[in-house]
Design a protein around this motif. Structure first.
Motif, short mmCIF file in Angstrom:
data_model
loop_
_atom_site.label_atom_id
_atom_site.label_comp_id
_atom_site.label_asym_id
_atom_site.label_seq_id
_atom_site.Cartn_x
_atom_site.Cartn_y
_atom_site.Cartn_z
N HIS A 80 -10.24 0.77 -7.09
CA HIS A 80 -10.88 -0.52 -7.11
C HIS A 80 -12.10 -0.45 -8.02
O HIS A 80 -13.10 0.14 -8.01
CB HIS A 80 -11.45 -0.81 -5.50
N ASP B 218 0.85 -1.25 0.10
CA ASP B 218 -0.20 -0.03 -0.12
C ASP B 218 0.78 1.05 0.11
O ASP B 218 2.01 1.19 0.42
CB ASP B 218 -0.70 0.03 1.34
N ASP C 121 -8.93 -7.32 -4.70
CA ASP C 121 -8.91 -6.61 -3.44
C ASP C 121 -8.59 -7.82 -2.40
O ASP C 121 -8.77 -8.92 -2.34
CB ASP C 121 -9.85 -5.81 -3.11
N GLU D 40 -11.43 3.64 6.14
CA GLU D 40 -11.73 2.51 5.61
C GLU D 40 -12.43 1.70 6.61
O GLU D 40 -12.33 1.94 7.68
CB GLU D 40 -10.50 1.84 5.00
N ARG E 217 -14.00 6.19 2.80
CA ARG E 217 -12.91 6.34 1.96
C ARG E 217 -12.84 7.55 0.85
O ARG E 217 -12.16 7.69 0.24
CB ARG E 217 -12.56 5.07 1.16
C1 BGC Z 1 -8.27 -2.27 0.54
C2 BGC Z 1 -7.22 -1.85 -0.59
C3 BGC Z 1 -5.87 -2.30 0.11
C4 BGC Z 1 -5.85 -3.57 0.32
C5 BGC Z 1 -4.29 -4.18 0.98
C6 BGC Z 1 -8.01 -3.53 1.19
O1 BGC Z 1 -8.44 -3.50 2.61
O2 BGC Z 1 -9.43 -2.20 0.30
O3 BGC Z 1 -7.36 -0.51 -1.00
O4 BGC Z 1 -4.90 -1.86 -0.91
O5 BGC Z 1 -6.48 -3.78 1.49
O6 BGC Z 1 -4.09 -3.47 2.21
#
Ligand code: BGC
Length: 661
Positions: free
Chosen positions: A152, A52, A230, A409, A118
């Protein structure tokens, strides 16, 4: 032994596939741990490392502190594609410095509702602004040999029920609103990977959505990279074979679900998919895997450099959006302010911490809070106090923070309101001090019931590790703010198009209905004639800009023409500054309901005080097109169109009519 990293990439992939056993091939379809795939030591194929995320390299994926840049919505507010490119490059160098070869960003979902947890990660509610920024972030990242992973895909616009729900959305809204940034990422920036979303789209899980992954992404747009799920999104799909055929190339993280080795072996043995299909899928994955590998001889990365920290500061300043400035209260003049009150819960709050906000969290080696930034700037020339009643001016720092249920998130917000004690603090401060400035350190639209009572309001977004310095620079006029809202700020939630009934948001546990269709953001406010609190594209400056007459080369437009428009922009004020000139197009008599106007181009221009510049816009006929729900094609109506140019979607300074056909 030759390694797989030498020679022509396609030939290397071919020879690897020739040497691998079926078992080894199957083992590559799922990861090994949270951010790593398996490798094949026998063939000297090292594992691929991903990280990330969209605002800097995440601590949770690298176990390293890295530069925390401002979040996506702040970059959205900068309206600055060049800056986006610089950011992409810096982000990728940081990723390479921790050994990652794929960076999980940019995040380009449309801000459909202010409540999405988000929203702060995404750029905007508008597909054109989204596309321009996405393309440049990706170009910047990939110029260093690191893969961008645009995410996404697709119609992932809320956190509530994100693992289970289906976005029920028309083909037209997908094409006109939700897909353009992905399309541009592939066609213009040749993005090397795409992340398939958690949600389903019209009943089919995004990770096994053949029309989206195969027909549109690969065949129509020409995507040549790999699709990764994802994290844990594959749990709700069907068989391995159906994901493979749909176009999912890699399941993450861990050992997989549909792509779990034992399961794939069983399916393969039963003839559910062929080795040729397996090779076809792996070819897309391996090409990028090899190309981005640290063994492939790319220059070394670097992280936490002064250049990256300076860039974080410039980005923060570029995104800061001056929403209101009555009586020219801002910028503050150090000569006239000897006592400055600084209050509010976000004045000295650190936000660049692991997983703050979810996967976009970055742990930076240091962080300058707003209070620290102000202290540094004023030095001993001004006393910072906490009592607004005794000060020359007062600054109130408020905002949501990265808790779940705020800008994070893992959950959506329940309302567009600030915590009541923050509204009360603003009112109390302004009652004590007429020179009150509200600074919002937050990532999404908020109700501001006190907006008319406060002379100055500044949206600072989540400005990253250097944010405090950038905020101080703007408040004291060392930087002239040039940010513009990338998202409409409604007066109340009910004005927002996704909030007229629960089936639109958050839906039930299975479906969420995009009934507003293409009328997202300002498209809805314009259509319904609703006055927002602050419109899309709005943002003030400490200087003024004058728009000279609009010149059009040719006011009748034929299909293959490029229409050139030009105007002279003058900085007619007394300070240097930047303006974002926005160009909107609307059809006069459309054959289907269409937005009154849609952003089709923009230009961010920096002009010294008194300076003028001629700006040119070249539009192709695509600027007039809509996606026809019957023929499932882009079409253009013949007839008249209004081209409007201005400083926001509601501050249009120039207009012209052009006719097409
Ligand atoms: C998120 C992604 C993220 C992935 C890895 C997921 O929960 O939606 O955006 O890149 O986790 O951490």
């Amino acid at each position: 032994m030759t390694t797989p990293y030498e020679g022509d990439p396609d030939a290397r992939v071919q020879s690897l596939l020739r040497e691998m056993t079926v078992d080894e091939k199957l083992s590559l379809l799922a990861g090994k741990s949270l951010f790593r795939t398996k490798g094949i030591p026998r063939l000297a194929l090292a594992p691929m490392k991903l990280s990330d995320g969209p605002r800097g390299v995440g601590f949770h994926s690298s176990l390293r502190r890295c530069t925390a840049f401002p979040t996506g919505i702040a970059l959205g507010a900068s309206w600055d594609p060049e800056l986006a490119r610089e950011f992409g490059e810096a982000l990728a160098l940081e990723a390479r410095a921790v050994g990652a070869q794929v960076i999980l960003g940019p995040a380009v979902n449309i801000c459909r509702t202010p409540l999405n947890g988000r929203t702060f990660e995404y750029f905007t509610e508008d597909p054109e602004l989204n596309s321009r920024l996405a393309v440049e972030v990706i170009r910047g990242i990939q110029s260093t040999g690191v893969a961008a992973c645009v995410k996404h895909y697709a119609a992932n616009n809320q956190e509530t029920n994100r693992y289970r729900n289906s976005s029920q959305v028309s083909a037209r809204a997908l094409r006109e609103i939700y897909l353009p940034a992905f399309e541009a990422a592939v066609r213009e920036a040749d993005v090397w990977s795409v992340m398939a979303a958690y949600n389903a789209v019209n009943g089919v899980a995004a990770c096994e959505h053949k029309p989206l992954l195969h027909d549109i992404l690969r065949q129509e747009y020409g995507f040549s990279g790999f699709v990764v799920s994802d994290w844990f999104a594959v749990r709700r799909t069907g068989s391995g074979a159906s994901c493979l055929r749909a176009g999912l190339n890699l399941e993450m993280p861990g050992r997989g679900s549909s792509y779990r080795h034992s399961r794939l072996k069983r399916e393969f043995a039963a003839g559910a998919f062929s080795e040729a299909e397996l090779d076809g899928s792996l070819r897309h994955l391996l090409r990028i895997w090899l190309r981005t590998s640290p063994e492939a001889g790319h220059p070394a990365g670097r992280r936490n450099t002064p250049e990256h920290q300076q860039l974080a500061r410039r980005m923060a300043a570029a995104g800061i959006t001056l929403l209101r400035n009555k009586g020219g209260l801002l910028p503050l003049d150090l000569a006239g302010v000897t006592r400055l009150a600084v209050v509010g819960p976000r004045a000295d709050k650190r936000i660049c911490r692991p997983l703050y906000g979810g996967s976009a969290g970055v742990w930076s080696p240091y962080e300058i809070t707003p209070l620290q930034g102000l202290r540094e700037l004023v030095g001993d020339k001004c006393e910072i106090v906490s009592d607004p009643g005794t000060a020359d001016a007062a600054i109130v720092f408020i905002g949501l923070g990265h808790r779940i249920g705020g800008d994070s998130e893992g959950g959506d917000r329940k309302s567009m309101q600030l915590p009541p004690e923050q509204d009360a603090l603003v009112r109390k401060t302004v009652a004590q001090n007429a020179n009150t400035i509200v600074v919002l350190v937050s990532g999404s639209p908020l109700e501001m019931p006190w907006a008319d009572e406060v002379p100055a309001i500044v949206m600072a977004w989540y400005p990253g590790m250097e944010g405090g310095r950038a905020i101080a620079d703007v408040l004291f006029g060392r930087v002239n703010p040039g940010g513009k809202l990338p998202i409409t700020f409604p007066r109340t939630l009910a004005d927002s198009p996704a909030h007229s009934e629960p089936r639109r948001f958050p839906g039930d546990s299975r479906e969420v209905w995009y009934d507003e269709d293409i009328f997202v953001g300002y498209r809805h406010f314009d259509r319904r004639g609703i006055e927002p609190l602050f419109p899309f594209g709005h943002g003030l400056s400490y200087t003024t800009f004058t728009y000279g007459a609009l010149a059009i080369q040719n006011s009748s437009w034929k299909p293959d023409d490029v229409l050139r428009l030009s105007l002279q922009l003058t900085n007619s004020g007394e300070r240097d500054g930047s303006e974002v000139v926005q160009l909107y197009v609307g059809a006069r008599a459309p054959s289907l309901p269409r937005p009154e106007r849609e952003l089709r181009a923009f230009r961010k221009v920096f002009l010294r005080a008194g300076e003028s510049r001629t700006l040119e816009f070249d539009l192709t006929a695509r600027a007039l097109a809509y996606y026809c729900p019957e023929s499932l094609r882009w079409r253009i109506d013949e007839g008249d169109y209004t081209v409007s140019i201005g400083a926001s979607s509601r501050d249009l300074r120039l207009q012209a009519t052009v006719s097409y056909g």
